[in-house]
Design a protein around this motif. Structure first.
Motif, PDB file in Angstrom:
ATOM      1  N   GLY A 536       0.815  -1.215   0.000  1.00 52.98           N
ATOM      2  CA  GLY A 536       0.000   0.000   0.000  1.00 52.98           C
ATOM      3  C   GLY A 536       0.842   1.256   0.000  1.00 52.98           C
ATOM      4  O   GLY A 536       0.673   2.144  -0.846  1.00 52.98           O
ATOM      5  N   GLN A 537       1.771   1.379   0.956  1.00 55.37           N
ATOM      6  CA  GLN A 537       2.670   2.522   1.012  1.00 55.37           C
ATOM      7  C   GLN A 537       3.848   2.304   0.069  1.00 55.37           C
ATOM      8  O   GLN A 537       4.367   1.186  -0.033  1.00 55.37           O
ATOM      9  N   PHE A 538       4.271   3.366  -0.610  1.00 55.08           N
ATOM     10  CA  PHE A 538       5.442   3.240  -1.483  1.00 55.08           C
ATOM     11  C   PHE A 538       6.328   4.472  -1.457  1.00 55.08           C
ATOM     12  O   PHE A 538       7.390   4.477  -2.072  1.00 55.08           O
ATOM     13  N   TYR A 539       5.922   5.548  -0.761  1.00 57.09           N
ATOM     14  CA  TYR A 539       6.767   6.736  -0.695  1.00 57.09           C
ATOM     15  C   TYR A 539       7.991   6.468   0.174  1.00 57.09           C
ATOM     16  O   TYR A 539       7.924   5.743   1.176  1.00 57.09           O
ATOM     17  N   GLY A 540       9.122   7.079  -0.218  1.00 53.63           N
ATOM     18  CA  GLY A 540      10.351   6.886   0.533  1.00 53.63           C
ATOM     19  C   GLY A 540      10.232   7.277   1.987  1.00 53.63           C
ATOM     20  O   GLY A 540      10.808   6.635   2.864  1.00 53.63           O
ATOM     21  N   GLY A 541       9.442   8.340   2.271  1.00 45.18           N
ATOM     22  CA  GLY A 541       9.277   8.779   3.648  1.00 45.18           C
ATOM     23  C   GLY A 541       8.496   7.795   4.495  1.00 45.18           C
ATOM     24  O   GLY A 541       8.680   7.740   5.715  1.00 45.18           O
ATOM     25  N   ALA A 542       7.631   6.991   3.879  1.00 45.26           N
ATOM     26  CA  ALA A 542       6.814   6.029   4.615  1.00 45.26           C
ATOM     27  C   ALA A 542       7.460   4.660   4.714  1.00 45.26           C
ATOM     28  O   ALA A 542       7.230   3.933   5.684  1.00 45.26           O
ATOM     29  N   VAL A 543       8.284   4.285   3.726  1.00 39.81           N
ATOM     30  CA  VAL A 543       8.821   2.928   3.660  1.00 39.81           C
ATOM     31  C   VAL A 543      10.291   2.870   4.065  1.00 39.81           C
ATOM     32  O   VAL A 543      10.689   2.033   4.891  1.00 39.81           O
ATOM     33  N   ALA A 544      11.133   3.739   3.490  1.00 35.49           N
ATOM     34  CA  ALA A 544      12.573   3.667   3.728  1.00 35.49           C
ATOM     35  C   ALA A 544      13.019   4.488   4.935  1.00 35.49           C
ATOM     36  O   ALA A 544      13.957   4.094   5.644  1.00 35.49           O
ATOM     37  N   ALA A 545      12.369   5.632   5.191  1.00 39.18           N
ATOM     38  CA  ALA A 545      12.790   6.513   6.283  1.00 39.18           C
ATOM     39  C   ALA A 545      12.745   5.828   7.649  1.00 39.18           C
ATOM     40  O   ALA A 545      13.658   6.011   8.466  1.00 39.18           O
ATOM     41  N   PRO A 546      11.712   5.025   7.982  1.00 40.43           N
ATOM     42  CA  PRO A 546      11.718   4.357   9.290  1.00 40.43           C
ATOM     43  C   PRO A 546      12.893   3.397   9.482  1.00 40.43           C
ATOM     44  O   PRO A 546      13.388   3.238  10.599  1.00 40.43           O
ATOM     45  N   VAL A 547      13.340   2.777   8.413  1.00 43.08           N
ATOM     46  CA  VAL A 547      14.508   1.889   8.513  1.00 43.08           C
ATOM     47  C   VAL A 547      15.742   2.712   8.853  1.00 43.08           C
ATOM     48  O   VAL A 547      16.551   2.326   9.711  1.00 43.08           O
ATOM     49  N   PHE A 548      15.889   3.859   8.181  1.00 46.54           N
ATOM     50  CA  PHE A 548      17.005   4.762   8.495  1.00 46.54           C
ATOM     51  C   PHE A 548      16.970   5.158   9.962  1.00 46.54           C
ATOM     52  O   PHE A 548      18.008   5.149  10.649  1.00 46.54           O
ATOM     53  N   SER A 549      15.817   5.516  10.477  1.00 45.36           N
ATOM     54  CA  SER A 549      15.685   5.966  11.863  1.00 45.36           C
ATOM     55  C   SER A 549      16.148   4.895  12.838  1.00 45.36           C
ATOM     56  O   SER A 549      16.940   5.155  13.758  1.00 45.36           O
ATOM     57  N   SER A 550      15.674   3.678  12.651  1.00 48.42           N
ATOM     58  CA  SER A 550      16.005   2.603  13.577  1.00 48.42           C
ATOM     59  C   SER A 550      17.484   2.242  13.522  1.00 48.42           C
ATOM     60  O   SER A 550      18.151   2.138  14.559  1.00 48.42           O
ATOM     61  N   VAL A 551      18.001   2.067  12.313  1.00 48.13           N
ATOM     62  CA  VAL A 551      19.402   1.667  12.169  1.00 48.13           C
ATOM     63  C   VAL A 551      20.334   2.772  12.648  1.00 48.13           C
ATOM     64  O   VAL A 551      21.313   2.517  13.368  1.00 48.13           O
ATOM     65  N   THR A 552      20.048   4.007  12.266  1.00 47.80           N
ATOM     66  CA  THR A 552      20.914   5.127  12.634  1.00 47.80           C
ATOM     67  C   THR A 552      20.927   5.346  14.134  1.00 47.80           C
ATOM     68  O   THR A 552      21.990   5.550  14.744  1.00 47.80           O
ATOM     69  N   GLY A 553      19.749   5.317  14.777  1.00 45.90           N
ATOM     70  CA  GLY A 553      19.692   5.516  16.223  1.00 45.90           C
ATOM     71  C   GLY A 553      20.501   4.485  16.973  1.00 45.90           C
ATOM     72  O   GLY A 553      21.298   4.817  17.870  1.00 45.90           O
ATOM     73  N   ASN A 554      20.342   3.206  16.615  1.00 48.44           N
ATOM     74  CA  ASN A 554      21.087   2.149  17.292  1.00 48.44           C
ATOM     75  C   ASN A 554      22.582   2.224  16.984  1.00 48.44           C
ATOM     76  O   ASN A 554      23.413   1.961  17.850  1.00 48.44           O
ATOM     77  N   ALA A 555      22.924   2.575  15.741  1.00 49.96           N
ATOM     78  CA  ALA A 555      24.340   2.666  15.371  1.00 49.96           C
ATOM     79  C   ALA A 555      25.032   3.785  16.138  1.00 49.96           C
ATOM     80  O   ALA A 555      26.161   3.614  16.610  1.00 49.96           O
ATOM     81  N   LEU A 556      24.384   4.928  16.278  1.00 45.08           N
ATOM     82  CA  LEU A 556      24.982   6.037  17.020  1.00 45.08           C
ATOM     83  C   LEU A 556      25.224   5.656  18.472  1.00 45.08           C
ATOM     84  O   LEU A 556      26.252   6.010  19.063  1.00 45.08           O
ATOM     85  N   ARG A 557      24.290   4.922  19.050  1.00 39.42           N
ATOM     86  CA  ARG A 557      24.481   4.502  20.438  1.00 39.42           C
ATOM     87  C   ARG A 557      25.575   3.448  20.552  1.00 39.42           C
ATOM     88  O   ARG A 557      26.364   3.459  21.505  1.00 39.42           O
ATOM     89  N   LEU A 558      25.657   2.530  19.591  1.00 42.06           N
ATOM     90  CA  LEU A 558      26.728   1.531  19.624  1.00 42.06           C
ATOM     91  C   LEU A 558      28.103   2.169  19.460  1.00 42.06           C
ATOM     92  O   LEU A 558      29.090   1.680  20.026  1.00 42.06           O
TER      93      LEU A 558
END
Length: 568
Positions: A536-558
């Motif tokens: 249903g969703q296909f916009y980059g902000g809806a599909v790819a951006a949440p992956v960036f948020s999760s990976v980036t947040g955990n990577a910065l803390r690691l």
């Protein structure tokens, strides 16, 4: 009676005549000749033919055996093993020595885990040879159970087998080796001479059945392969693969790619691909999983190119930094092509053009420049060129030369159409925004010292664009789902129509996000691409951006990067 005695005594046995001188001499000569022939034969064997006979005897008893070399280990940047070689045993047989006894053959077949018919057919195929494999790369314990049967004609050979502790998580990056421990894909293939080492040789004495009697000495020692230390951090790699897999499943996508790069050095901290495969068990392998899409495959990037095109616009000096562009009525006609925004955004400044991802705004600004300005900037950022990682089959992408470009082609280039890039190229280009204008070439290997960057963007322009990228993930923007609690981040979304046999497909998209974190002191750049989401969703902000948020947040803390602000 006396006469009878005389008569009886007159009967005497015949006496052989004495041997004549000629006959005796003849026999003596025969004996002498036989002795001479015997002595000559002994001399021939012991003196003249001795080297040949010795070599033939040695060939049947002395052997030069190969000492297998230990393939070098591949580790992550922290020394955690990603690919190791473990000792295994290969069982082989001389078909001409195998027993004909049915019971022994049944026991051997059962121990090998095969039917008697399979064993018999294999023996029949090799009956005129002296070598055939029974089972390759067995654990020493399993092989010993078969050897304990003491079946005549069955022998062992020591080898090494490659094992990948990370499994499917880093499969496409590492690649695989074949049954002979020779690299076939990925870094295993790229660094085959370095990892393989050099086998040694030893001289051994064996009996006629090929069994070892005594080791006579080492001719040359085996030289183990070198150890390869990669740039990736296994912790971030696991997390990136997990989040990418969850997003692909949730959006019912065909696959996806994620690359996380150190903004200061260009080292690739994570590179995840889907679909994937387990290199330790390749049964039922999907060939698509072998491809390292981050390096080998290319795609039209779409709106994630807008910040890079805007760097060319700002550096040109033709456009003032405070310029306002009227994007009404939300569409424009160029060369019989219609360019559209999602809606009519009206007047937009430069941050607004990126925040709203306005194709109209980017097109109007680009058409004020010289024909080659945007192309030259993309070229400086490494597009259309080899990334230089040394990975087998890495793609250069496509950046068409500016020959007879139409106005519509120049406009399309500014919002990411008309060229193709790989995920690694896109991440490397974004390091120029994160690193004061210096682009860092990507490195799959851990670097002992930071490399010298390549000047690509004016430092003041790069700093301005960092601030603009932060507004592009603001609370009311399309990239708001890329935000990370505690850190200032920035980035750009992209939604690209896929191409097919008849041009652009109607309902097939790629969802892309490229971002930098933290904006206050950039440490990492991450690019995410989800291929053909169908849920249903296909916009980059809806599909790819949440992956960036999760990976980036955990990577910065690691990575122990201090947060920009407190999180309640």
């Amino acid at each position: 009676m006396n006469q009878r005695r005389r008569g009886g005594s007159s009967r005497q046995l015949p006496i052989a005549p004495p041997l004549g001188g000629g006959r005796f001499l003849f026999i003596l000569i025969l004996v002498a000749l036989a002795a001479i022939v015997l002595i000559g034969r002994i001399t021939l064997l012991q003196v003249i033919d001795r080297p040949f006979l010795q070599s033939q005897g040695d060939a049947r008893t002395l052997r030069h055996e190969v000492i297998p070399s230990h393939r070098g280990m591949i580790t992550d940047r922290n020394g955690e093993p990603l690919a190791i070689s473990t000792p295994v045993v290969t069982l082989w047989a001389n078909p001409q020595e195998l027993p004909s006894d049915g019971i022994q053959r049944v026991m051997l077949a059962q121990a090998l885990g095969m039917s008697l018919d399979d064993l018999e057919s294999r023996v029949a195929r090799y009956e005129n040879r002296e070598f055939m494999y029974l089972r390759r790369q067995m654990t020493p314990e399993a092989a010993q159970r078969i050897l304990d049967l003491r079946t005549p004609g069955v022998y062992q050979q020591r080898e090494y087998k490659r094992y990948y502790p990370a499994g499917e998580v880093a499969a496409q990056l590492l690649g695989v080796t074949n049954v002979d421990d020779i690299g076939q894909e990925g870094l295993e293939l790229a660094y085959q001479p370095f990892l393989a080492g050099h086998p040694g040789q030893r001289r051994v004495l064996k009996d006629r059945r090929g069994r070892l009697v005594r080791e006579l000495g080492i001719i040359s020692d085996a030289q183990p392969g070198g150890e390869l230390s990669l740039a990736i951090d296994q912790r971030i790699q696991y997390m990136a693969y997990r989040e990418l897999r969850a997003a692909v499943a949730e959006n019912e996508a065909d696959g996806g790619v994620l690359v996380t790069m150190d903004a200061r050095t260009g080292e690739v901290l994570a590179m995840a691909n889907l679909p994937s495969y387990n290199p330790n068990n390749r049964a039922g392998l999907d060939p698509r999983g072998l491809r390292n899409q981050a390096l080998v495959d290319v795609f039209e990037p779409g709106s994630v190119m807008k910040p890079l095109a805007m760097a060319a616009i700002l550096e040109s000096g033709v456009v003032d930094r405070d310029v306002v562009v009227d994007t009404s009525p939300g569409w424009m006609r160029i060369d019989q092509f219609t360019i559209r925004d999602i809606r009519n955004y009206g007047e937009l400044d430069l941050p607004g053009i990126l925040e709203k991802s306005s194709n109209i705004g980017m097109s109007k600004l680009t058409l004020q420049l010289d024909d080659t300005t945007v192309w030259e900037k993309y070229n400086q950022l490494g597009f259309g060129q080899s990334p230089g990682t040394g990975f087998p089959g890495e793609s250069t992408g496509s950046l068409p030369a500016p020959v007879r470009w139409s106005r519509s082609e120049r406009a399309a280039l500014s919002y990411g159409y008309g060229l193709s890039v790989s995920a690694i190229q896109l991440a490397s280009a974004y390091t120029a925004l994160a690193n004061g204008g210096m682009r860092m070439p990507p490195s799959l290997l851990r670097l002992s010292e930071p490399p010298q960057g390549i000047p690509a963007i004016d430092p003041s322009v790069a700093d301005d664009l960092l601030d603009i990228l932060e507004t592009s993930v603001g609370p009311n923007s399309g990239g708001r789902r890329a935000r990370v609690e505690g850190y200032r981040v920035g980035g750009k979304t992209g939604t690209v129509r896929k191409t097919g046999l008849q041009g652009y497909a109607e309902n097939a998209y790629r969802s892309v996000f490229a971002g930098i974190a933290p904006i206050s002191d950039p440490r990492i750049v991450t690019v995410v691409m989800i291929d053909h989401p169908r849920a249903g969703q296909f916009y980059g902000g809806a599909v790819a951006a949440p992956v960036f948020s999760s990976v980036t947040g955990n990577a910065l803390r690691l990575l122990d990067v201090p947060p920009d602000y407190e999180v309640e």
